[in-house]
Design an enzyme around this catalytic site. Structure first.
Site, mmCIF file in Angstrom:
data_model
loop_
_atom_site.group_PDB
_atom_site.id
_atom_site.type_symbol
_atom_site.label_atom_id
_atom_site.label_comp_id
_atom_site.label_asym_id
_atom_site.label_seq_id
_atom_site.Cartn_x
_atom_site.Cartn_y
_atom_site.Cartn_z
ATOM 1 N N VAL A 114 39.179 3.526 29.061
ATOM 2 C CA VAL A 114 38.214 3.358 27.968
ATOM 3 C C VAL A 114 37.050 2.541 28.507
ATOM 4 C CG1 VAL A 114 37.872 2.700 25.557
ATOM 5 C CG2 VAL A 114 40.156 3.260 26.372
ATOM 6 N N SER A 249 34.365 -1.402 21.326
ATOM 7 C CA SER A 249 34.003 -2.173 22.517
ATOM 8 C C SER A 249 32.495 -2.311 22.670
ATOM 9 C CB SER A 249 34.603 -1.526 23.765
ATOM 10 O OG SER A 249 33.981 -0.290 24.031
ATOM 11 N N ARG A 286 24.064 4.103 41.310
ATOM 12 C CA ARG A 286 25.333 4.813 41.066
ATOM 13 C C ARG A 286 25.036 6.108 40.318
ATOM 14 N NH1 ARG A 286 29.551 0.717 38.882
ATOM 15 N NH2 ARG A 286 29.923 0.269 41.069
ATOM 16 N N ARG A 313 34.341 8.323 21.663
ATOM 17 C CA ARG A 313 34.930 7.789 20.430
ATOM 18 C C ARG A 313 33.804 7.450 19.463
ATOM 19 N NH1 ARG A 313 39.313 2.825 19.752
ATOM 20 N NH2 ARG A 313 37.714 1.565 20.763
ATOM 21 N N GLU A 405 46.167 4.208 13.857
ATOM 22 C CA GLU A 405 45.975 2.764 13.972
ATOM 23 C C GLU A 405 45.767 2.086 12.618
ATOM 24 O OE1 GLU A 405 42.621 1.919 16.505
ATOM 25 O OE2 GLU A 405 41.269 3.203 15.382
ATOM 26 N N GLY A 430 47.039 3.083 18.476
ATOM 27 C CA GLY A 430 46.123 1.954 18.647
ATOM 28 C C GLY A 430 46.786 0.740 18.005
ATOM 29 N N PHE A 431 47.695 0.137 18.769
ATOM 30 C CA PHE A 431 48.552 -0.893 18.156
ATOM 31 C C PHE A 431 47.777 -2.153 17.812
ATOM 32 C CE2 PHE A 431 49.126 -4.053 21.531
ATOM 33 C CZ PHE A 431 48.581 -3.382 22.615
ATOM 34 N N LEU A 432 46.566 -2.296 18.377
ATOM 35 C CA LEU A 432 45.821 -3.527 18.094
ATOM 36 C C LEU A 432 45.237 -3.459 16.680
ATOM 37 C CD1 LEU A 432 44.424 -3.888 21.678
ATOM 38 C CD2 LEU A 432 46.107 -5.369 20.583
ATOM 39 N N ASP A 433 44.445 -2.435 16.415
ATOM 40 C CA ASP A 433 43.982 -2.260 15.036
ATOM 41 C C ASP A 433 45.153 -2.179 14.066
ATOM 42 O OD1 ASP A 433 41.205 -2.157 14.278
ATOM 43 O OD2 ASP A 433 40.999 -0.651 15.848
ATOM 44 N N PRO A 514 42.193 -0.681 30.929
ATOM 45 C CA PRO A 514 40.865 -1.263 30.714
ATOM 46 C C PRO A 514 39.909 -1.084 31.888
ATOM 47 C CG PRO A 514 42.414 -2.987 31.327
ATOM 48 C CD PRO A 514 43.200 -1.697 31.276
ATOM 49 N N ASP A 604 38.298 -7.138 21.978
ATOM 50 C CA ASP A 604 37.338 -6.244 21.345
ATOM 51 C C ASP A 604 37.450 -6.431 19.838
ATOM 52 O OD1 ASP A 604 39.579 -4.840 20.561
ATOM 53 O OD2 ASP A 604 38.801 -2.886 21.142
HETATM 54 C C1 LIG Z 1 41.723 -1.863 20.956
HETATM 55 C C2 LIG Z 1 40.754 -0.982 21.653
HETATM 56 O O1 LIG Z 1 39.974 -0.328 21.058
HETATM 57 S S1 LIG Z 1 40.771 -1.029 23.373
HETATM 58 C C3 LIG Z 1 39.361 -0.077 23.833
HETATM 59 C C4 LIG Z 1 38.186 -0.905 24.034
HETATM 60 N N1 LIG Z 1 38.299 -1.649 25.254
HETATM 61 C C5 LIG Z 1 37.647 -1.270 26.361
HETATM 62 O O2 LIG Z 1 36.899 -0.325 26.338
HETATM 63 C C6 LIG Z 1 37.911 -2.071 27.596
HETATM 64 C C7 LIG Z 1 36.962 -1.683 28.688
HETATM 65 N N2 LIG Z 1 36.947 -2.697 29.728
HETATM 66 C C8 LIG Z 1 35.938 -3.548 29.847
HETATM 67 O O3 LIG Z 1 34.959 -3.521 29.122
HETATM 68 C C9 LIG Z 1 36.023 -4.542 30.969
HETATM 69 O O4 LIG Z 1 36.992 -4.158 31.902
HETATM 70 C C10 LIG Z 1 36.351 -5.992 30.508
HETATM 71 C C11 LIG Z 1 35.299 -6.466 29.519
HETATM 72 C C12 LIG Z 1 37.712 -6.047 29.870
HETATM 73 C C13 LIG Z 1 36.313 -6.884 31.741
HETATM 74 O O5 LIG Z 1 35.026 -6.783 32.266
HETATM 75 P P1 LIG Z 1 34.559 -7.681 33.517
HETATM 76 O O6 LIG Z 1 34.984 -9.083 33.253
HETATM 77 O O7 LIG Z 1 33.129 -7.409 33.793
HETATM 78 O O8 LIG Z 1 35.459 -7.034 34.642
HETATM 79 P P2 LIG Z 1 35.605 -7.405 36.140
HETATM 80 O O9 LIG Z 1 34.601 -8.443 36.543
HETATM 81 O O10 LIG Z 1 37.037 -7.678 36.377
HETATM 82 O O11 LIG Z 1 35.241 -6.002 36.811
HETATM 83 C C14 LIG Z 1 33.953 -5.491 36.797
HETATM 84 C C15 LIG Z 1 33.955 -4.259 37.690
HETATM 85 O O12 LIG Z 1 34.931 -3.346 37.243
HETATM 86 C C16 LIG Z 1 34.322 -2.206 36.698
HETATM 87 N N3 LIG Z 1 34.929 -1.961 35.388
HETATM 88 C C17 LIG Z 1 35.598 -2.836 34.596
HETATM 89 N N4 LIG Z 1 36.008 -2.226 33.489
HETATM 90 C C18 LIG Z 1 35.600 -0.958 33.581
HETATM 91 C C19 LIG Z 1 35.752 0.163 32.756
HETATM 92 N N5 LIG Z 1 36.399 0.092 31.591
HETATM 93 N N6 LIG Z 1 35.233 1.323 33.167
HETATM 94 C C20 LIG Z 1 34.583 1.411 34.339
HETATM 95 N N7 LIG Z 1 34.410 0.394 35.168
HETATM 96 C C21 LIG Z 1 34.913 -0.778 34.783
HETATM 97 C C22 LIG Z 1 32.858 -2.505 36.570
HETATM 98 O O13 LIG Z 1 32.053 -1.375 36.758
HETATM 99 C C23 LIG Z 1 32.647 -3.532 37.641
HETATM 100 O O14 LIG Z 1 32.507 -2.890 38.877
HETATM 101 P P3 LIG Z 1 31.049 -2.751 39.579
HETATM 102 O O15 LIG Z 1 30.605 -4.146 39.882
HETATM 103 O O16 LIG Z 1 31.313 -1.944 40.794
HETATM 104 O O17 LIG Z 1 30.177 -2.063 38.596
HETATM 105 O O1 LIG Z 2 41.821 1.289 19.404
HETATM 106 C C1 LIG Z 2 42.852 0.840 19.811
HETATM 107 C C2 LIG Z 2 43.583 -0.184 19.127
HETATM 108 O O2 LIG Z 2 44.628 -0.609 19.633
HETATM 109 O O3 LIG Z 2 43.119 -0.574 18.059
HETATM 110 MG MG LIG Z 3 41.365 0.555 17.467
#
Ligand SMILES: CC(=O)SCCNC(=O)CCNC(=O)[C@H](O)C(C)(C)COP(=O)(O)OP(=O)(O)OC[C@H]1O[C@@H](n2cnc3c(N)ncnc32)[C@H](O)[C@@H]1OP(=O)(O)O
Ligand SMILES: O=CC(=O)O
Ligand SMILES: [Mg+2]
Length: 696
Positions: A114, A249, A286, A313, A405, A430-433, A514, A604
């Protein structure tokens, strides 16, 4: 605002649609806006009615709990929910029937990444995370004990990585008569010879459980040079699909934010998204990776997808957006706008207006979160019908992923699936929501267990089991995904490797990760478990009882010490503040926030919903007092300020909490938590972020 077919549309959105989205699609701007206006006029009243129904149901549940204090009489409670229409009759047995679903969703079991859609750098990384280096994922994380020694390549750690990689190959794709550590680089003689499928230069390509593994041979590479077979890396097919997230997010509160998200999605669908940024002191650009070229053992060339299959989404049915105003002057439902715009953009992929393709089967994949029960799923189904008609698409071109969820969806899951049976591409937990909704729905029933203890309660086990069992009973296996939730500790990869294998073992053909690194490590699990065989086994199980699902996770006489109560409160308050401050002040919708033990947690809006609802519940039942909550909020604001001291854009909260909109938002989420619709955080977050953007 521009007046278009009776709608008032923000200039930047109107310009974006007309100048960037419509060209190449053979859709005339006038037809687009009148089509959109027609969809709003048909669906807005129904959307509003269903939101009112949510509120009416909640207030009746609140009243019932007030009149029927705990302990809850389970039979009476279930009768009440049935009479209320909260529980609806089960549909007769049926099988889902979506057509043209890509193999990434229907047939291949593997990780789902995600990624926040407002961040192009991350988005590109995510799309390219279809393939990931196992060596990098092991070397750079705690998957291998210790940390790399500074100053270049750490040979000792490298040896541990290589050893891990060879043991993985021994388990996943064993050689006939030796261990991979003894292999000399000649054509590998596999126990299952058909698994060896091709070459890319000197590299070997293996396919197992539907996933590819590329053994990279490069004797000139520092790692390959020291390896007797010349292995420089093991590259795993990793993020099989990726959800580009417009919802929990991201912080998207106005037309400007929405257009940024939509334009990133457009770049992905056309294949021309690119981003230039500084990394390690150097500028880098990139772009999306091309597909990968191989030569089969028969000498024939073939390609494999170079990118993750991309899904968008959308937001749920609740929020409205200032990007479009309706003829009656009200803001338009954001979920309807998302459906129209993300699907229109998806047409670029269907028409192949760009150079790269996403869905080879010609589908557009939209994930719909936070739906409460079958009527809301039917609304989505009919809305997608209408969008297809507007865009001239064949019926059910737009597929839907249904997030299980909300409690009313879990409790009526078969009926929810039935409502979208011809376009479903996934259900997932989606166990968090879902935990947030568990607390909010039963807000008045009594004080909830501590957040950690909630994971051990009957409802959550029944929820996870029933989701798989009902999904299988509705025929999802081989046609659509049955998915599991997010790993929310992005730096704890050893723990993830130990625990998340439980997801494929449960019969789930995907689970959320993540980051790309987590995708590569989680991919190893799908080599250890044959998910489709597990699904065949689980299809024979009796479905876990609804009564377990409906067992509210109330505190039952546990004797919490003042220290335990304080620890729970502090932990929740810190998570809330650490997340909200970046959301409200900086527009960052997903953050890694250190918890009280300094473990970075992915926060999130869904994790915020849990924490804020939990404190609101303890306030409601007098476990904590308003004064204590205020005192803890100030103490935690100091901690969060200290944690962010290195961020030049950060605005401290603790010195003057009354002047900090972020602090005020966090406080409101708690003190107004019981009154928030379904306990959602987005109405307050949006309101405070809009104030900050307006210069407040
Ligand atoms: C309950 C729900 O709805 S869950 C769904 C929503 N949650 C998400 O979408 C989580 C997505 N993940 C993220 O946003 C991030 O991983 C975070 C915020 C958790 C952590 O972010 P940061 O602290 O910046 O991560 P960190 O410093 O460890 O890593 C950054 C590197 O990993 C990459 N990276 C980290 N997460 C992701 C991701 N989800 N997708 C792609 N690349 C990612 C970044 O591109 C970066 O690399 P780069 O410098 O080459 O561009
Ligand atoms: O969207 C996912 C959740 O766990 O909420
Ligand atoms: Mg959710």
């Amino acid at each position: 605002m521009r007046e278009l077919a009776g709608l008032k549309v923000a200039e930047e959105l109107a310009d974006f649609i007309e100048a960037q989205v419509l060209p190449g699609l053979d859709i005339d701007a006038g037809a687009f806006w009148s089509g959109a206006a027609d969809i709003f006029s048909r669906f807005v009243p129904r959307n509003r009615d269903l939101l009112q129904k949510r509120e009416a149901i909640q207030s009746k549940i609140d009243a019932w709990h007030r009149e029927n204090p705990a302990p809850i009489d389970a039979d009476a409670y279930r009768t009440f929910l049935t009479d209320l229409g909260y529980l609806v009759p089960e549909p007769d047995a049926f099988s889902v029937n979506p057509q043209n679903v890509d193999p990434e969703l229907a047939q291949i079991a593997g990780p789902q990444l995600v990624v926040p859609v407002l961040n192009a750098r991350f988005l590109l990384n995510a799309a390219n995370a279809r393939w990931g280096s196992l060596y990098d994922a092991l070397y750079g994380t705690d998957a291998i004990p210790g940390t790399p020694k500074p100053g270049g390549y750490d040979e000792e750690r490298g040896a541990m990585v290589i050893d891990w990689g060879r043991q993985f190959l021994d388990r996943a794709v064993p050689l006939e008569d030796q261990l991979w550590s003894n292999w000399d680089g000649s054509e590998p003689k596999l126990k299952a010879p058909a698994q060896l499928v091709g070459r890319n230069g000197k590299n070997w390509l293996i396919r197992h459980n539907g996933l590819h593994v590329e053994i990279v041979i490069d004797p000139d590479h520092p790692v390959g040079a020291g390896d007797k077979a010349g292995v420089a890396d093991i590259v795993l097919e990793s993020a099989i699909s990726t959800i580009c997230d417009f919802e929990d997010s991201v912080a998207a509160v106005d037309a400007q934010d929405k257009v940024l998200g939509y334009s990133n999605w457009l770049g992905l669908m056309k294949g021309d998204l690119r981003e230039t940024f500084m990394k390690g002191g150097e500028e880098m650009t990139r772009t999306l990776n091309p597909d990968r070229e191989y030569v089969g053992l028969d000498g024939e060339s073939f390609t494999l997808p170079g990118r993750s299959l991309l899904l968008a989404r959308n937001v749920g049915h609740l929020m409205t957006t200032p990007a479009v105003h309706l003829p009656d002057g009200n803001e338009a439902p954001e979920g309807i706008l998302d459906a129209i715009v993300t699907a229109t953009i998806g047409c670029h992929d269907l028409k192949r207006t760009g150079t790269l393709s996403n869905s080879r089967e010609g589908s557009i994949y939209l994930v719909k979160p936070k739906m409460h029960g079958p009527e809301e799923c039917a609304l989505t189904n009919d809305l997608f019908d209408a969008v297809e008609d507007m865009l001239g698409l064949a019926r059910h071109t737009i597929k839907v992923g249904v997030m299980d969820e909300e409690r009313r969806t879990s409790a009526n899951l078969a009926a929810c699936i039935h409502a979208v049976r011809d376009r479903i591409m996934f259900i997932n937990t989606g166990f968090l929501d879902r935990t947030g909704d568990e607390i909010h729905t039963a807000m008045r029933a009594g004080a909830m267990k501590r957040k950690g203890a909630m994971k051990e309660t009957p409802w959550i086990a029944a929820y996870e089991d029933r989701n798989v069992q009902i999904g299988l009973a509705c025929g999802l296996s081989g046609k659509a995904q049955i998915g599991k939730g997010m790993w929310a500790m992005p730096d704890r990869m050893a723990d993830m490797l130990a625990e998340k294998i439980g997801h494929p073992r449960s019969g789930a053909n995907t689970a959320w990760v993540p980051s790309p690194t987590a995708a590569t490590l989680h991919a190893t699990h799908y080599h250890m478990v044959d998910v489709f065989a597990r699904q065949d086994e689980r299809a024979k199980e009796t479905i876990a009882p609804l009564s377990d699902l409906l067992t509210i996770p109330l505190h039952r006489g546990e004797n919490w010490s003042p220290d335990e109560i304080r620890a729970e409160l502090e932990n929740n308050a810190q998570g809330i503040l650490g997340y909200v401050v970046r959301w409200v002040d900086q527009g960052v919708g997903c953050s890694k926030v250190p918890n009280i033990d300094d473990v970075g947690l992915m926060e999130d809006r869904a994790t915020l919903r849990i924490s804020s609802q939990h404190i609101a519940n303890w306030l409601e039942h007098g476990v904590v007092s308003p004064e204590e909550v205020d005192e803890v909020l100030v103490a935690m604001a100091q901690k969060v300020d200290a944690q962010n001291a290195g961020d030049p854009a950060y605005r401290p909260m603790a010195d003057n909490p009354d002047q900090s909109l972020a602090f005020q938002a966090a406080r409101a989420l708690i003190f107004e938590g019981t009154e928030q619709p379904s306990g959602y955080t987005e109405p307050l977050l949006h309101a405070y972020r809009q104030k900050v953007k307006a210069g407040g």
